[in-house]
Design a protein around this motif. Structure first.
Motif, PDB file in Angstrom:
ATOM      1  N   GLY A 185      41.416  13.513   7.019  1.00 31.39           N
ATOM      2  CA  GLY A 185      41.995  12.196   7.208  1.00 31.39           C
ATOM      3  C   GLY A 185      43.509  12.225   7.242  1.00 31.39           C
ATOM      4  N   PRO A 186      44.136  11.103   7.637  1.00 25.89           N
ATOM      5  CA  PRO A 186      45.589  11.061   7.834  1.00 25.89           C
ATOM      6  C   PRO A 186      46.411  10.782   6.583  1.00 25.89           C
ATOM      7  CG  PRO A 186      44.616   8.983   8.484  1.00 25.89           C
ATOM      8  CD  PRO A 186      43.472   9.869   8.074  1.00 25.89           C
ATOM      9  N   ALA A 187      45.767  10.571   5.436  1.00 28.38           N
ATOM     10  CA  ALA A 187      46.526  10.229   4.223  1.00 28.38           C
ATOM     11  C   ALA A 187      47.535  11.321   3.868  1.00 28.38           C
ATOM     12  CB  ALA A 187      45.569   9.993   3.051  1.00 28.38           C
ATOM     13  N   LYS A 188      47.155  12.577   4.064  1.00 26.09           N
ATOM     14  CA  LYS A 188      48.055  13.693   3.781  1.00 26.09           C
ATOM     15  C   LYS A 188      49.287  13.632   4.673  1.00 26.09           C
ATOM     16  CE  LYS A 188      48.077  18.774   4.077  1.00 26.09           C
ATOM     17  NZ  LYS A 188      47.225  19.953   4.413  1.00 26.09           N
ATOM     18  N   LEU A 221      54.105  10.127   8.312  1.00 29.40           N
ATOM     19  CA  LEU A 221      53.428   9.732   9.546  1.00 29.40           C
ATOM     20  C   LEU A 221      52.467   8.575   9.266  1.00 29.40           C
ATOM     21  CD1 LEU A 221      52.559  13.125  11.279  1.00 29.40           C
ATOM     22  CD2 LEU A 221      54.020  11.323  12.202  1.00 29.40           C
ATOM     23  N   LEU A 222      52.579   7.508  10.002  1.00 33.50           N
ATOM     24  CA  LEU A 222      51.707   6.359   9.819  1.00 33.50           C
ATOM     25  C   LEU A 222      50.625   6.366  10.886  1.00 33.50           C
ATOM     26  CD1 LEU A 222      54.425   3.615   9.156  1.00 33.50           C
ATOM     27  CD2 LEU A 222      53.209   5.055   7.496  1.00 33.50           C
ATOM     28  N   PRO A 223      49.341   6.397  10.504  1.00 30.80           N
ATOM     29  CA  PRO A 223      48.260   6.399  11.500  1.00 30.80           C
ATOM     30  C   PRO A 223      48.133   5.021  12.144  1.00 30.80           C
ATOM     31  CG  PRO A 223      47.354   6.289   9.290  1.00 30.80           C
ATOM     32  CD  PRO A 223      48.836   6.458   9.122  1.00 30.80           C
ATOM     33  N   ILE A 224      48.335   4.956  13.439  1.00 27.50           N
ATOM     34  CA  ILE A 224      48.270   3.681  14.151  1.00 27.50           C
ATOM     35  C   ILE A 224      46.879   3.419  14.698  1.00 27.50           C
ATOM     36  CG2 ILE A 224      49.236   2.347  16.062  1.00 27.50           C
ATOM     37  CD1 ILE A 224      51.163   2.912  13.717  1.00 27.50           C
ATOM     38  N   SER A 225      46.241   4.457  15.219  1.00 27.37           N
ATOM     39  CA  SER A 225      44.954   4.256  15.895  1.00 27.37           C
ATOM     40  C   SER A 225      43.743   4.597  15.041  1.00 27.37           C
ATOM     41  CB  SER A 225      44.921   5.097  17.178  1.00 27.37           C
ATOM     42  OG  SER A 225      45.051   6.489  16.864  1.00 27.37           O
ATOM     43  N   ARG A 269      52.944   6.870  14.089  1.00 24.51           N
ATOM     44  CA  ARG A 269      54.357   6.486  14.162  1.00 24.51           C
ATOM     45  C   ARG A 269      55.131   7.283  13.128  1.00 24.51           C
ATOM     46  NH1 ARG A 269      54.143   1.271  14.183  1.00 24.51           N
ATOM     47  NH2 ARG A 269      54.675   1.016  16.396  1.00 24.51           N
ATOM     48  N   MET A 270      56.225   7.899  13.545  1.00 21.19           N
ATOM     49  CA  MET A 270      57.067   8.695  12.650  1.00 21.19           C
ATOM     50  C   MET A 270      58.048   7.791  11.902  1.00 21.19           C
ATOM     51  SD  MET A 270      57.994  12.125  14.861  1.00 21.19           S
ATOM     52  CE  MET A 270      58.728  11.193  16.215  1.00 21.19           C
ATOM     53  N   THR A 271      58.177   8.008  10.604  1.00 23.52           N
ATOM     54  CA  THR A 271      59.192   7.307   9.813  1.00 23.52           C
ATOM     55  C   THR A 271      60.387   8.201   9.523  1.00 23.52           C
ATOM     56  OG1 THR A 271      58.129   7.942   7.731  1.00 23.52           O
ATOM     57  CG2 THR A 271      57.439   5.861   8.736  1.00 23.52           C
ATOM     58  N   ARG A 272      60.262   9.475   9.879  1.00 23.65           N
ATOM     59  CA  ARG A 272      61.388  10.413   9.814  1.00 23.65           C
ATOM     60  C   ARG A 272      61.187  11.451  10.908  1.00 23.65           C
ATOM     61  NH1 ARG A 272      58.776  11.910   4.720  1.00 23.65           N
ATOM     62  NH2 ARG A 272      57.854  14.002   4.827  1.00 23.65           N
ATOM     63  N   PRO A 273      62.277  12.094  11.353  1.00 21.79           N
ATOM     64  CA  PRO A 273      62.193  12.967  12.527  1.00 21.79           C
ATOM     65  C   PRO A 273      61.286  14.188  12.310  1.00 21.79           C
ATOM     66  CG  PRO A 273      64.471  12.367  12.062  1.00 21.79           C
ATOM     67  CD  PRO A 273      63.655  11.931  10.882  1.00 21.79           C
ATOM     68  N   LEU A 274      60.405  14.407  13.262  1.00 26.62           N
ATOM     69  CA  LEU A 274      59.582  15.612  13.340  1.00 26.62           C
ATOM     70  C   LEU A 274      59.678  16.109  14.781  1.00 26.62           C
ATOM     71  CD1 LEU A 274      56.497  14.285  11.355  1.00 26.62           C
ATOM     72  CD2 LEU A 274      58.110  16.001  10.535  1.00 26.62           C
ATOM     73  N   SER A 275      59.811  17.424  14.930  1.00 25.79           N
ATOM     74  CA  SER A 275      60.213  17.923  16.241  1.00 25.79           C
ATOM     75  C   SER A 275      59.086  18.473  17.092  1.00 25.79           C
ATOM     76  CB  SER A 275      61.273  19.017  16.067  1.00 25.79           C
ATOM     77  OG  SER A 275      60.741  20.087  15.315  1.00 25.79           O
ATOM     78  N   MET A 285      52.059  14.819  22.581  1.00 23.95           N
ATOM     79  CA  MET A 285      53.263  14.258  23.196  1.00 23.95           C
ATOM     80  C   MET A 285      54.059  13.470  22.160  1.00 23.95           C
ATOM     81  SD  MET A 285      52.030  12.840  26.908  1.00 23.95           S
ATOM     82  CE  MET A 285      51.014  11.568  26.152  1.00 23.95           C
ATOM     83  N   LEU A 286      55.376  13.463  22.345  1.00 25.66           N
ATOM     84  CA  LEU A 286      56.293  12.661  21.539  1.00 25.66           C
ATOM     85  C   LEU A 286      57.017  11.691  22.458  1.00 25.66           C
ATOM     86  CD1 LEU A 286      57.937  15.336  19.177  1.00 25.66           C
ATOM     87  CD2 LEU A 286      56.311  13.570  18.534  1.00 25.66           C
ATOM     88  N   LYS A 287      56.999  10.394  22.130  1.00 30.97           N
ATOM     89  CA  LYS A 287      57.737   9.384  22.874  1.00 30.97           C
ATOM     90  C   LYS A 287      58.420   8.469  21.875  1.00 30.97           C
ATOM     91  CE  LYS A 287      54.735   9.259  26.966  1.00 30.97           C
ATOM     92  NZ  LYS A 287      53.872   8.397  27.844  1.00 30.97           N
ATOM     93  N   GLY A 288      59.735   8.664  21.729  1.00 31.29           N
ATOM     94  CA  GLY A 288      60.463   7.905  20.722  1.00 31.29           C
ATOM     95  C   GLY A 288      59.963   8.251  19.337  1.00 31.29           C
ATOM     96  N   ASP A 289      59.525   7.232  18.587  1.00 29.95           N
ATOM     97  CA  ASP A 289      58.999   7.494  17.249  1.00 29.95           C
ATOM     98  C   ASP A 289      57.476   7.573  17.247  1.00 29.95           C
ATOM     99  OD1 ASP A 289      58.397   4.883  17.732  1.00 29.95           O
ATOM    100  OD2 ASP A 289      59.065   4.124  15.778  1.00 29.95           O
ATOM    101  N   MET A 290      56.858   7.628  18.428  1.00 32.31           N
ATOM    102  CA  MET A 290      55.402   7.677  18.527  1.00 32.31           C
ATOM    103  C   MET A 290      54.913   9.091  18.841  1.00 32.31           C
ATOM    104  SD  MET A 290      54.132   4.742  17.798  1.00 32.31           S
ATOM    105  CE  MET A 290      52.460   4.989  18.411  1.00 32.31           C
ATOM    106  N   VAL A 291      53.771   9.449  18.210  1.00 33.03           N
ATOM    107  CA  VAL A 291      53.114  10.732  18.435  1.00 33.03           C
ATOM    108  C   VAL A 291      51.746  10.457  19.052  1.00 33.03           C
ATOM    109  CG1 VAL A 291      52.279  12.865  17.380  1.00 33.03           C
ATOM    110  CG2 VAL A 291      54.301  11.710  16.439  1.00 33.03           C
ATOM    111  N   TYR A 292      51.414  11.188  20.122  1.00 32.93           N
ATOM    112  CA  TYR A 292      50.136  11.015  20.796  1.00 32.93           C
ATOM    113  C   TYR A 292      49.395  12.352  20.824  1.00 32.93           C
ATOM    114  CZ  TYR A 292      52.443   6.789  22.536  1.00 32.93           C
ATOM    115  OH  TYR A 292      53.109   5.582  22.627  1.00 32.93           O
ATOM    116  N   ILE A 293      48.181  12.348  20.261  1.00 32.03           N
ATOM    117  CA  ILE A 293      47.298  13.513  20.325  1.00 32.03           C
ATOM    118  C   ILE A 293      46.114  13.130  21.200  1.00 32.03           C
ATOM    119  CG2 ILE A 293      45.974  15.222  19.033  1.00 32.03           C
ATOM    120  CD1 ILE A 293      48.906  15.273  18.291  1.00 32.03           C
ATOM    121  N   GLN A 294      46.004  13.765  22.378  1.00 31.08           N
ATOM    122  CA  GLN A 294      44.958  13.428  23.329  1.00 31.08           C
ATOM    123  C   GLN A 294      43.936  14.561  23.398  1.00 31.08           C
ATOM    124  OE1 GLN A 294      47.365  12.848  26.822  1.00 31.08           O
ATOM    125  NE2 GLN A 294      47.868  10.718  26.288  1.00 31.08           N
ATOM    126  N   ILE A 295      42.645  14.198  23.378  1.00 27.53           N
ATOM    127  CA  ILE A 295      41.576  15.200  23.385  1.00 27.53           C
ATOM    128  C   ILE A 295      40.548  14.831  24.442  1.00 27.53           C
ATOM    129  CG2 ILE A 295      39.904  16.473  21.990  1.00 27.53           C
ATOM    130  CD1 ILE A 295      41.329  15.315  19.507  1.00 27.53           C
TER     131      ILE A 295
END
Length: 520
Positions: free
Chosen positions: A410-413, A420-424, A441-447, A470-480
């Motif tokens: 799960g995303p709690a870790k 990282l805040l789980p949006i979806s 959504r990132m609350t601090r920079p991750l590269s 993918m990274l777009k602004g403060d959003m992270v997208y993991i596509q499967i």
């Protein structure tokens, strides 16, 4: 660090409430052991037998207690400094230890810290040391002719403190949940000292050291190599509601509970260690026992409530067969039959028994900052509780979880350690079709983000092209894009821009999901 009172097993809590603030067990009822007249002799000035007052340890938030905590640090420093030098007599030792004491609690604390700071593994004793001296008793403890409770009682007597020796059973090294106390393997002895108007438990042996690699209950037959000296503050003035989880006195009066537990109840309450109380944990199921039984599908759960601001706690677990050291079945690790997840302030361990052989679930924890976790250094976990898992019948064939990185699902870790805040997908399990997009959504920079897909009986290399990050602004997208229906495990890794491990930028495990893909 000192523990606080936990939410106890229902009957313990209910009894404590029904008897008000001062749990009192009078010895004027049915006859107990031969110690009772001695207890009565000491208790007459105070009106009752063994008494536990409402003033509980010394970690409350009131200014007076906070002042006590601060002053105890000074007491500790005096005891630790005194322990660096040999003291010839009991009188000289007590005079030094009590030099800055303001109360009996301070004196008892100084004695406890002086005893527990001594690492007998590294101490060398001169043969000329007289046996009836502090150093002589320490030498006797090292070679098995004396005991910690004798030393503590002797020092208390020189300090003018009322102290007694209590005998009974303990869930000590080699004990496992579900064991019965039907022999002498787990006999133990500890102290109670009268402080500030009530009796307080002290266990110097457990406060100073613990036995490692114990395979049975013969904890008295030990060698220096099996004893690890590590201070534990929990065993000084331990609350009776906590002490009863590990120690069962032969005389029920010395439980210091308003209504004592039976030996059978002692065997059945959850098997917890001192860190359980240090981390301020409690069980969600108030009826939980040391042996848990699965349902018809082979499933059973243990849920633990985290304390406020418990986001620094990281949990781990181990699963093996109860009657052996085997931790695999059909070539697969038994860990793959446990799902650990965190939702809000609850961590849950859900076991799916793969057979009807009894299992041993060992739950570990550690308090780790996100910065320490990101260094990539190994994290040392310690046991907080253990359970025997019994599956009486199994009507469903259990499938192991995909072989992902160890730890929680799960995303709690990701939220705790990386911001990282789980949006979806906020839950550990995802049900989807052929395609899914997981968003954070990132609350601090991750590269950088890397996703790794796993499936039973499938080579990971065959799944490498199924994921995209993918990274777009403060959003992270993991596509499967899944190659077929089934159960998958998804590991997600990331790093910070400035994260260097041994001069290299390495990825750190962020979180993982269990995904069920259907209708592909």
């Amino acid at each position: 660090m000192v523990p606080s009172i936990r939410c106890m097993v229902p009957f313990i809590r209910a009894w404590s409430r029904s008897f008000g603030h001062g749990p009192v067990h009078s010895v004027d009822g049915p006859a107990h052991s031969g110690m009772v007249p001695f207890i009565r002799a000491w208790s007459r000035p105070f009106g009752h037998g063994p008494v536990h007052s409402s003033w509980s340890r010394y970690n409350r938030t009131e200014p007076k207690i906070l002042s006590t905590v601060h002053f105890l640090q000074t007491i500790d420093e005096v005891a630790i400094h005194c322990a660096r030098n040999e003291v010839a007599s009991f009188t000289d030792l007590i005079r030094t230890l009590s030099s800055g004491a303001r109360s009996d609690v301070d004196v008892a604390r100084a004695i406890y810290r002086w005893i527990t700071i001594k690492n007998l593994n590294t101490m060398i004793f001169d043969d000329s040391i007289q046996s009836d001296t502090p150093m002589g008793l320490l030498r006797g403890i090292k070679y098995g002719t004396e005991s910690y409770h004798v030393l503590f009682k002797r020092l208390c007597s020189y300090a003018g403190l009322h102290c007694v020796v209590i005998k009974g059973f303990s869930k000590s090294a080699g004990y496992q949940p579900g064991y019965s106390f039907d022999d002498h393997r787990f006999r133990n002895t500890w102290n109670a000292v009268f402080l500030d108007g009530s009796w307080r438990f002290v266990q110097c042996n457990w406060g100073a050291r613990h036995l490692v690699n114990a395979k049975d209950g013969s904890h008295e037959a030990k060698t220096d190599g099996n004893l690890r000296y590590e201070y534990d503050d929990h065993y000084f003035m331990t609350d009776p509601e906590e002490f009863i989880y590990e120690f069962f006195p032969s005389d029920p009066a010395w439980q210091l509970l308003p209504r004592p537990l039976s030996l059978l109840q002692f065997e059945r309450i959850p098997f917890v260690r001192s860190l359980f109380f240090k981390y301020n944990l409690s069980f969600i199921d108030k009826q939980l026992e040391s042996t848990v039984y699965t349902d018809k599908t082979g499933a059973a759960s243990v849920s633990i409530r985290l304390p406020p601001k418990g986001d620094s706690l990281i949990f781990h677990y181990n699963l093996k067969f109860f009657d052996s050291e085997e931790n695999t079945i059909s070539g697969m690790s038994l860990k793959r039959f446990v799902m650990q997840s965190v939702t809000e302030d609850i961590v849950t361990f859900r076991v799916h028994a793969p057979s009807t052989r009894p299992l041993l679930l060992d739950i570990f924890a550690n308090s780790v900052s996100s910065g320490a976790y990101l260094t990539g250094q190994p994290i040392k976990f310690k046991s907080v509780c253990k359970f025997k898992v019994v599956c009486e019948s199994l009507q469903v064939i259990m499938v192991p979880l995909p072989e992902c990185a160890s730890g929680e699902w799960g995303p709690a870790k990701a939220t705790r350690l990386f911001g990282l805040l789980p949006i979806s997908h906020p839950d550990a399990i995802i049900n989807t079709g052929r395609y899914v997009e997981i968003r954070f959504r990132m609350t601090r920079p991750l590269s950088e983000f890397v996703a790794s897909l796993h499936r039973n009986r499938t080579d990971d290399r065959a799944l490498q092209q199924c994921t995209r990050s993918m990274l777009k602004g403060d959003m992270v997208y993991i596509q499967i894009d899944f190659p077929g229906e089934g159960q998958y495990g998804l590991d997600i890794y990331t790093r910070q821009d400035d994260q260097l491990i041994n001069g290299k930028q390495l990825l750190t495990h962020c979180c993982k999901y269990l995904i069920h893909s259907r209708n592909c």
